[in-house]
Enzyme design. Structure first.
Site: not given
Length: 481
Positions: A87, A122, A191, A273, A275, A278
């Protein structure tokens, strides 16, 4: 080299390949944000969660480690061989109102440090900015993007051309059209973080749909979208790439991401969860940990659940069941449901993108009425040859020329085995929502009006009666016993 290829489609979602100097990215996917000064989780570690690329801030690198970056390159300082998007400092521009660098400088810097995907400087005009401000900012943004295109002539780096315009639909569409003329490789929608933070998903959906209207094929990146509950809807609306630091920012506040929203660790008794985080810990264990260790583990969970949702979305695209997935996900919050229902105002866009043939149609609620398959069916039956006297019935056990089904309305006997109406799983007529009966009844009356020379004898069960009281003059209504 072909830089962009579409592999599979469903709704307006796609599985695509984007070729970069450091390898291929398969979309939809997330680019985790890496802070070059304080990497919470290192770039190479992101691979274990499913990351194929990362994003970092070239303005921060320029300010704090310019010489090192010019010597080692962005891949060297992040210690990764994955594609890196950089960015330009637009976020700092939005937050602080100014950055101490010019567009040409930051674009050239990104090129010199070997960024795979370069973003010009931008101007991120916030939501609800007045029209004159948004238009003025947009003109500057477009000039900077044209400048970046010239600076990168002949370079192997990909160019991202952000689409601005605040919450003004015509400006977003105009910006997207101009961005397409400039000719980028990726088109980020900028934005929109304030819209997501405020749960203004209706406005978010409109912005995405306006941009997609002017960029029907090109890859779209939804800047700052990092919550897994949004991914399915955003993909179905046409977004391909996401990026976010949400995994880390939420973890710092002990916030635990799920596909249905955000949970506070203090409120959890069980983890919904499986994963690695978890599966090996319970909420109480995490609460007892030192803050740094706890943050790290919550961040890991947040990444696991985010990339797992991406895999779920890809599988849904492969199976042509993305509509079904989205219709489940948007019920996580009323504002998400309101956002998804904006597709009603973009019928043609959705119809052009959505595949015409699928294996099945699974009804999940009244939002299934908005799918292109339903609209196409209603159009198609108007061209079916009909006898002088047309027998219509809701009882599939008796002979009829046309059968009346909730959602789809009239289904000619010869179409009972074909997609969509013949491959549809819909609740029985006595339990399905009234809206599904009403839509079907209106489709029947539309067919009757399009064939005023035919006589329709309509036999229906009692649940249909109130929706068919005003049959056209060429219809005769009867109740099945």
């Amino acid at each position: 080299m072909q830089r962009f290829e579409i592999l599979d489609k469903d709704a307006m979602g796609r599985i695509c390949r984007i070729e970069t100097p450091h390898g291929r990215i398969e979309t939809p996917t997330i680019l985790p944000v890496i802070n070059p000064n304080i990497p919470f989780i290192r770039a190479e570690e992101m691979k274990k969660f499913g990351a194929q690329a990362v994003i970092t801030n070239s303005y921060i690198i320029y300010r704090s480690m310019r010489e090192e970056a010019l010597e080692k390159g962005v891949h060297g300082i992040l210690e990764t061989d994955m594609p890196v998007m950089t960015d330009s400092g637009s976020y700092q521009l939005m937050v602080y109102g100014d950055v101490e660098i010019k567009n040409a400088e930051i674009v050239e810097f990104q090129r010199h440090i070997g960024s795979d995907i370069i973003v010009p400087l931008d101007i991120p005009t916030p939501p609800d900015a007045d029209y004159a401000t948004a238009e003025s900012d947009l003109r500057i943004t477009l000039e900077r993007e044209r400048e970046a295109k010239e600076l990168l002539k002949g370079a192997e780096n990909l160019l991202a051309v952000p689409v601005q315009g605040s919450t003004h639909p015509d400006l977003r569409r105009f910006a997207a059209g101009e961005a397409r003329k400039i000719g980028g490789d990726i088109y980020p929608i900028g934005a929109v973080v304030p819209l997501m933070d405020a749960y203004r998903f209706r406005d978010l959906a409109r912005v995405i749909l306006e941009v997609r209207s002017a960029l029907p094929v090109e890859p779209i990146h939804l800047f700052g979208c990092g919550h897994p509950m949004l991914f399915a809807m955003a993909v179905a609306l046409g977004c391909d790439l996401f990026d976010s630091a949400a995994y880390a920012l939420y973890a710092k506040d002990d916030r635990y991401l799920t596909v249905y929203g955000t949970k506070k660790l203090s409120e959890l008794n069980y983890f919904p969860c499986k994963c690695p985080v978890c599966s090996n810990h319970d909420p109480e264990e995490l609460r007892r940990m030192e803050k740094n260790e706890r943050e790290r583990l919550i961040a890991e969970h947040n990444l696991y659940v985010s990339f797992q949702e991406i895999e779920t979305i890809k599988q849904a695209i492969k199976e042509n069941s993305l509509f079904e997935l989205v219709e489940k996900r948007v019920r996580a919050h009323p504002n998400m449901l309101a956002g998804w229902r904006q597709v009603k105002h973009y019928w043609e866009l959705l119809e052009k993108a959505d595949p015409k043939m699928k294996r099945k149609f699974l009804y999940t609620g009244i939002d299934s009425l908005y799918r292109p398959a339903v609209r196409r069916h209603v159009k198609a039956i108007k061209n079916v040859e009909l006898p002088e006297e047309v027998l219509v019935s809701t009882d599939f056990g008796i002979y009829a020329n046309i059968y009346l089904r909730p959602v789809f309305g009239p289904v000619p006997a010869e179409m009972l085995e074909t997609y969509p109406a013949g491959h549809a799983e819909i609740p029985e007529e006595d339990v399905v929502e009234e809206e599904a009966l009403k839509a079907a009844s209106e489709a029947l009356m539309e067919l009757m009006n399009s064939h005023p020379e035919k006589r329709f004898k309509v036999y229906v069960s009692k649940v249909w009666m109130k929706h068919l009281q005003n049959l056209p003059p060429n219809g005769e209504l009867n109740v099945l016993s």
